[in-house]
Design a protein around this motif. Structure first.
Motif: not given
Ligand SMILES: NC(=O)C1=CN([C@@H]2O[C@H](COP(=O)(O)OP(=O)(O)OC[C@H]3O[C@@H](n4cnc5c(N)ncnc54)[C@H](O)[C@@H]3O)[C@@H](O)[C@H]2O)[C@@H](O)CC1
Ligand SMILES: Nc1ncnc2c1ncn2[C@@H]1O[C@H](COP(=O)(O)OP(=O)(O)O)[C@@H](O)[C@H]1O
Ligand SMILES: [K+]
Length: 513
Positions: A58-60, A119-124, A151-157
């Motif tokens: 859903n982050n994606g 824009v990073d939406a890989v993992f939330g 970053a979307v919600d939280i930086p991925s990783g």
């Protein structure tokens, strides 16, 4: 105050909002995407080239919606779908369908250097294991570009609960996080990797009966809670602090703590110390009184005189120091007086675990990670893995308030709220800063002596910790993080406190004609 949640709590708040409240997941996702798009619009000119990199979950899905919203506003946007379409979440699949309907451009092999915003939406908050392989490579490529990074919600990783990096992590300039601040963004390295954080309201709220103890981050606004100085007061009214501090060759710590208590507003300060410290202390701080006789009679007088005790700064751990700490800790708590136990007071506690019986709800323990390790037997890396858990477990075990000091100090009492501190800076990692904190905590407890409404001791301690960090920030403004020292923090205390009293003085003292 801002509420802070772990990844697990956020997932349960999401689920509650969708399944119990009945707000469809796609509605939340649209609100999330609108919030991110609005922040990107604020930092992006029309000619920007934006790449939105999306994972399977859903982050994606949020990312795909952000790309669509910006594309429809006329931005030059490309979508990079990194995952396996077989593994898309239902919402992610639906978002792709919508984006394709509008012909949002997609790239498979982006020319990274062409983009001005990534824009990073890989993992939330759904990241469950270390990032490896292709995802690791993609995140590293994103980090290598010169583009602005959002970053979307939280930086991925980033582990949303601990602040640790799982494999590798996106390094953001800006993170737009949803509904609540994430705990992993309060602790380093997560805090540095998140950049500036905007918490966006997307329609997810706390609910009654939410499990666990609430965790809060204090803000400047909360300092207005500090009581104003009553106009009719005298030096006795504003609190008498007794410091059991200093030993042979260790006078500085006693000075820092005593001066901090006075600068925070305590009316009178006495230092119970060794005779060798009398002249240096009285030369450095003539406002303080010094007592070097240690006898039952004098001790009793000191104890009945004071409102708050600080035990430990520069005290040493020798027999004579142990006797002093033991007497004042045992009798202080018996008399019901708040006690701040710091530095060697804590080292002595770890050597004499039987002293735990003297600790109460109004005892404040202020260990740094090393002292906490000695108190609990845990290693520093174990403590850093879960500082919230460590502080709250130790508070529960002892019944006292535990202030676990670090770059993100955690304050926990044995019940109710927990606080993560975000004020302060690395310039405070210098000898004497902790002594200043113990004196300031005593000063904050004194502020409430004339108040009808006295908050929980954990709240008072958290306010003191936050104030200490604000003074550290003011000291860094004046002297820089390398050059500043504990004296700069002492000097900043009156200035920072003055900021919170200006404007209220007239209200309390009447208008001056
Ligand atoms: N539940 C909802 O409806 C909402 C979710 N939102 C967004 O959804 C995010 C959470 O979504 P999800 O729970 O789907 O989780 P994520 O999208 O954060 O990530 C989970 C996906 O990544 C995979 N994954 C996890 N760790 C991995 C690793 N190390 N390597 C490779 N793959 C890995 C999982 O198998 C899963 O497919 C939030 O951070 C937020 O951005 C928001 O849109 C608000 C509403
Ligand atoms: N990087 C940092 N960011 C914010 N605060 C910090 C940082 N490093 C140290 N501090 C604060 O400075 C104080 C240091 O206390 P302590 O380690 O007891 O020092 P000392 O014993 O030398 O007085 C603590 O309150 C801690 O939270
Ligand atoms: K992300």
């Amino acid at each position: 105050m801002k509420k802070v949640v772990t990844s697990k709590e956020m997932a349960s708040l999401d689920a509650y909002t969708i399944h119990d409240v009945g707000i469809p997941s796609m509605v939340l996702m649209e609100r999330a995407a609108l919030a991110v798009a609005a922040q990107i619009q604020k930092i992006s000119a029309d000619r920007e080239r934006i790449l939105v990199v999306c994972g399977n979950g859903n982050n994606g899905g949020d990312g795909v919606a952000v790309a669509r919203l910006l594309y429809l506003k006329g931005y030059h946007v490309d979508l990079f779908l990194t995952g396996n379409s077989q593994k898309y979440s239902a919402q992610m699949a639906q978002q792709i369908q919508i984006a394709r309907h509008y012909h949002v451009p997609e790239v498979n092999n982006p020319t990274w250097h062409e983009y001005t915003t990534i824009v990073d939406a890989v993992f939330g908050v759904g990241l469950t294991r270390p990032v490896e392989g292709r995802y690791k490579e993609i995140i590293q490529r994103m980090n290598e570009t010169d583009a602005k990074k959002v970053a979307v919600d939280i930086p991925s990783g980033l582990d949303g609960s601990t602040g640790r990096v799982l494999g590798t992590a996106f390094c953001a300039d800006l993170t737009v996080t949803f509904a609540f601040m994430k705990q992993g963004m309060c602790f380093y390295p997560g805090r540095s990797l998140s950049g500036k954080v905007v918490v966006a309201d997307i329609g997810i709220y706390d609910y009654p009966g939410n499990y666990g103890r609430p965790v809060w981050q204090l803000e400047r606004e909360d300092m207005k809670q500090l009581p104003q100085r009553v106009p009719w007061g005298n030096k006795g009214t504003f609190g008498k602090v007794l410091l059991v501090a200093g030993s042979k060759g260790m006078c500085g710590a006693a000075y820092f703590a005593a001066c901090a208590a006075l600068n925070t507003g305590a009316g009178m300060v006495k230092v119970q110390t060794v005779e060798e410290n009398r002249i240096p202390l009285q030369s450095l701080l003539p406002e303080a009184m010094v007592e070097s006789v240690f006898s039952e009679e004098i001790n009793q007088q000191l104890l009945s005189w004071c409102d708050v005790l600080v035990i430990g700064p520069g005290l040493g751990c020798q027999d004579e120091s142990r006797e002093r700490a033991n007497w004042f800790l045992a009798h202080g708590n018996q008399a019901g007086k708040p006690v701040i136990l710091d530095a060697d007071g804590l080292n002595l506690l770890s050597m004499n675990p039987g002293w735990k019986r003297y600790l109460k709800g109004n005892t404040v323990l202020t260990p740094h990670m090393g002292e906490m390790g000695r108190l609990t037997g845990l290693s520093i890396s174990e403590l850093k893995e879960d500082p919230v858990g460590a502080a709250s477990d130790y508070a529960k075990e002892t019944g006292a308030v535990c202030v676990l000091k670090d770059a993100g100090t955690v304050t926990a009492g044995c019940r109710d709220e927990i606080y993560i501190n975000m004020s302060g800076n690395a310039g405070m990692a210098a000898a004497g800063s902790g002594d200043v904190l113990s004196g300031m905590l005593a000063g904050v407890f004194c502020m409430y002596l004339n108040n009808i409404k006295v908050p929980d001791p954990a709240r008072m301690a958290a306010l003191g910790v936050f104030l200490h960090g604000l003074c550290g920030d003011r000291a860094a403004d004046a002297a820089g993080t390398r050059g500043m020292n504990a004296r700069n923090i002492l000097d900043a205390i009156p200035l920072v406190l003055r900021d919170f009293e200006t404007g209220n003085r007239e209200e309390h003292y009447g208008k001056i004609q």
